[in-house]
Design an enzyme around this catalytic site. Sequence first.
Site, PDB file in Angstrom:
ATOM      1  N   CYS A  16      48.125  13.752   4.632  1.00 38.06           N
ATOM      2  CA  CYS A  16      47.080  14.190   5.572  1.00 38.06           C
ATOM      3  C   CYS A  16      47.285  13.408   6.866  1.00 38.06           C
ATOM      4  CB  CYS A  16      45.691  14.018   4.974  1.00 38.06           C
ATOM      5  SG  CYS A  16      45.221  12.288   4.697  1.00 38.06           S
TER       6      CYS A  16
HETATM    7  O1  THJ Z   1      43.229  12.851   7.098  1.00 36.35           O
HETATM    8  S1  THJ Z   1      42.358  11.672   6.968  1.00 36.35           S
HETATM    9  O2  THJ Z   1      41.281  11.968   5.997  1.00 36.35           O
HETATM   10  O3  THJ Z   1      43.101  10.495   6.547  1.00 36.35           O
HETATM   11  S2  THJ Z   1      41.556  11.318   8.691  1.00 36.35           S
END
Ligand code: THJ
Length: 102
Positions: free
Chosen positions: A66
């Site tokens: 992510c």
């Molecule tokens: O993508 S995140 O949840 O690490 S900000």
Amino acid sequence: MSGFKHLSVNELIHMSEASKEVQVVDIRDAASFAAGHIQHSVNLTNENLAHYIAAADMDKPLVVVCYHGMSSQSAANYLNEQGFDDVYSLDGGFSAWSLAHS
Ligand SMILES: O=S(=O)([O-])[S-]
């Protein structure tokens, strides 16, 4: 028990060098993915999630990426619940990977 393991950027690099079997999924938004992503990673979205799961080899390692390594943890847990046996969350996310490759 948590259904995923943490993986550092260095560990991912070594894992990818050691085996071509590693699957990398990137759960960031499409524009961020288009701006840059880990080689051979797949942008996993709500639209292609079911198809990806149906087509994937659940025995191969799966690394979830992510932005900073937070939301990938719940996604990794979810994917483990869906049947992936060997799931990792990339610590630091794509930002850590970018730093290591800048
Ligand atoms: O993508 S995140 O949840 O690490 S900000």
